[in-house]
Motif scaffolding. Structure first.
Motif, mmCIF file in Angstrom:
data_model
loop_
_atom_site.group_PDB
_atom_site.id
_atom_site.type_symbol
_atom_site.label_atom_id
_atom_site.label_comp_id
_atom_site.label_asym_id
_atom_site.label_seq_id
_atom_site.Cartn_x
_atom_site.Cartn_y
_atom_site.Cartn_z
ATOM 1 N N MET A 21 -0.786 -3.998 -15.455
ATOM 2 C CA MET A 21 -1.002 -2.899 -14.514
ATOM 3 C C MET A 21 -1.756 -1.795 -15.239
ATOM 4 N N TYR A 22 -2.271 -0.878 -14.456
ATOM 5 C CA TYR A 22 -3.010 0.263 -14.996
ATOM 6 C C TYR A 22 -2.454 1.537 -14.373
ATOM 7 N N TRP A 23 -2.153 2.514 -15.215
ATOM 8 C CA TRP A 23 -1.667 3.821 -14.781
ATOM 9 C C TRP A 23 -2.790 4.821 -15.012
ATOM 10 N N ASN A 24 -3.177 5.545 -13.978
ATOM 11 C CA ASN A 24 -4.405 6.333 -14.017
ATOM 12 C C ASN A 24 -4.176 7.766 -13.550
ATOM 13 N N ALA A 25 -4.671 8.708 -14.331
ATOM 14 C CA ALA A 25 -4.569 10.133 -14.000
ATOM 15 C C ALA A 25 -5.967 10.716 -13.905
ATOM 16 N N ASN A 68 -3.051 10.733 -8.807
ATOM 17 C CA ASN A 68 -2.643 9.692 -9.745
ATOM 18 C C ASN A 68 -2.661 8.366 -8.997
ATOM 19 N N GLU A 69 -2.830 7.274 -9.736
ATOM 20 C CA GLU A 69 -2.858 5.956 -9.099
ATOM 21 C C GLU A 69 -2.312 4.895 -10.038
ATOM 22 N N VAL A 70 -1.532 3.993 -9.495
ATOM 23 C CA VAL A 70 -1.218 2.733 -10.150
ATOM 24 C C VAL A 70 -2.181 1.694 -9.607
ATOM 25 N N TRP A 71 -2.793 0.916 -10.510
ATOM 26 C CA TRP A 71 -3.635 -0.196 -10.086
ATOM 27 C C TRP A 71 -2.901 -1.500 -10.394
ATOM 28 N N LEU A 72 -2.748 -2.330 -9.390
ATOM 29 C CA LEU A 72 -2.154 -3.659 -9.566
ATOM 30 C C LEU A 72 -3.164 -4.717 -9.192
ATOM 31 N N LEU A 73 -3.029 -5.887 -9.798
ATOM 32 C CA LEU A 73 -3.889 -7.029 -9.489
ATOM 33 C C LEU A 73 -3.085 -8.032 -8.692
ATOM 34 N N GLU A 74 -3.715 -8.580 -7.658
ATOM 35 C CA GLU A 74 -3.004 -9.523 -6.812
ATOM 36 C C GLU A 74 -2.758 -10.827 -7.563
ATOM 37 N N ALA A 75 -1.547 -11.350 -7.412
ATOM 38 C CA ALA A 75 -1.199 -12.626 -8.025
ATOM 39 C C ALA A 75 -1.959 -13.748 -7.325
ATOM 40 N N GLU A 127 -14.946 -6.805 -13.986
ATOM 41 C CA GLU A 127 -14.833 -6.383 -12.590
ATOM 42 C C GLU A 127 -13.469 -6.814 -12.056
ATOM 43 N N MET A 128 -12.814 -5.905 -11.361
ATOM 44 C CA MET A 128 -11.468 -6.189 -10.878
ATOM 45 C C MET A 128 -11.341 -5.814 -9.410
ATOM 46 N N LYS A 129 -10.553 -6.571 -8.695
ATOM 47 C CA LYS A 129 -10.078 -6.163 -7.377
ATOM 48 C C LYS A 129 -8.663 -5.650 -7.567
ATOM 49 N N VAL A 130 -8.455 -4.390 -7.280
ATOM 50 C CA VAL A 130 -7.151 -3.786 -7.515
ATOM 51 C C VAL A 130 -6.538 -3.345 -6.196
ATOM 52 N N LEU A 131 -5.221 -3.312 -6.190
ATOM 53 C CA LEU A 131 -4.436 -2.816 -5.068
ATOM 54 C C LEU A 131 -3.808 -1.508 -5.513
ATOM 55 N N THR A 132 -3.972 -0.462 -4.723
ATOM 56 C CA THR A 132 -3.574 0.843 -5.204
ATOM 57 C C THR A 132 -3.248 1.787 -4.047
ATOM 58 N N ARG A 133 -2.663 2.897 -4.389
ATOM 59 C CA ARG A 133 -2.515 4.026 -3.479
ATOM 60 C C ARG A 133 -2.457 5.285 -4.325
ATOM 61 N N LYS A 134 -2.805 6.405 -3.735
ATOM 62 C CA LYS A 134 -2.803 7.677 -4.442
ATOM 63 C C LYS A 134 -1.435 8.332 -4.297
ATOM 64 N N PHE A 135 -1.012 9.044 -5.348
ATOM 65 C CA PHE A 135 0.179 9.880 -5.250
ATOM 66 C C PHE A 135 -0.049 11.143 -6.061
ATOM 67 N N GLY A 136 0.688 12.183 -5.733
ATOM 68 C CA GLY A 136 0.455 13.485 -6.341
ATOM 69 C C GLY A 136 1.474 13.844 -7.401
ATOM 70 N N GLY A 137 1.476 15.120 -7.759
ATOM 71 C CA GLY A 137 2.436 15.622 -8.732
ATOM 72 C C GLY A 137 2.012 15.407 -10.166
#
Length: 211
Positions: free
Chosen positions: A187-191, A203-210, A146-156
């Motif tokens: 990090m995780y790169w997601n399509a 598309n989304e990049v998932w980052l984990l908080e330090a 289980e992860m808490k991720v920080l993310t935002r959506k982007f297109g293209g």
């Protein structure tokens, strides 16, 4: 895409798309997303909506993954594509065909000297509790905690490393303004979309908080 609908045409298009891509992890995303579209989308909870980002709780889930070193060739990437699609198509000890689930995910793990990329398919919901065992020994069923991720959506069309790294940097800048610092080693790169979807791509990049 359901296993029964994986046609030769789709596989050939996937191969051509990958061979035309210039970089590594982005090429994997490009290859993996060459299907008619996912049948399932990952479940998650939105914990917080920040200024330009979301904090989410991603449940612990099973993923089918193939690991690569960062210097893998395009032929190696194509091999990963076929191996994972083969697993969904019935190349497992139970002979089970599985549907495609989104996102397709690249785990980007940086250690002291190397970057290790793991190309992963999310195991569909009905097989999450007991994923079929791969017959291909290069495919590992990986339980992401289980992860808490920080993310935002982007297109293209995010099919190159440069796009993913640019979006990662943009997300980190947004988080910094919110007083949050992300880990730099993982990090995780997601399509989420097939290439035949031309508008409103996700598309989304998932980052984990330090910590």
């Amino acid at each position: 895409m359901g296993g029964t609908r994986m046609t030769t045409l789709v596989l050939v298009m996937g191969m051509l798309a990958t061979l035309l891509q210039p970089t590594l992890a982005g090429s994997l995303i490009g290859a993996f997303s060459n299907s008619l579209g996912p049948d399932e989308i990952i479940d998650y909870d939105v914990l917080q909506e920040g200024n330009g980002f979301e904090e989410r709780k991603i449940p612990s889930l099973n993923w089918a993954c193939v690991e690569q070193e960062n210097d893998a060739s395009e032929a190696d990437q194509m091999e990963v594509f076929f191996r994972l699609f083969g697993y969904l198509g019935g190349n497992n000890k139970e002979g089970v065909r599985m549907d495609m689930a989104a996102p397709v995910s690249i785990e980007y793990l940086k250690n002291d000297t190397d970057v290790v990329l793991s190309g992963c398919f999310l195991v569909e919901r009905k097989h999450q509790q007991q994923p079929p065992e791969p017959t291909d020994t290069s495919i590992k069923i990986k339980v992401r905690p289980e992860m808490k991720v920080l993310t935002r959506k982007f297109g293209g069309y995010a099919t190159s490393d440069s796009v993913w790294l640019r979006e990662t940097a943009a997300l980190k800048a947004i988080l910094a303004r919110a007083g949050k610092e992300a880990r730099t080693d993982l990090m995780y790169w997601n399509a989420y979309d097939a290439p035949f979807k031309f508008w409103n791509r996700r598309n989304e990049v998932w980052l984990l908080e330090a910590v």
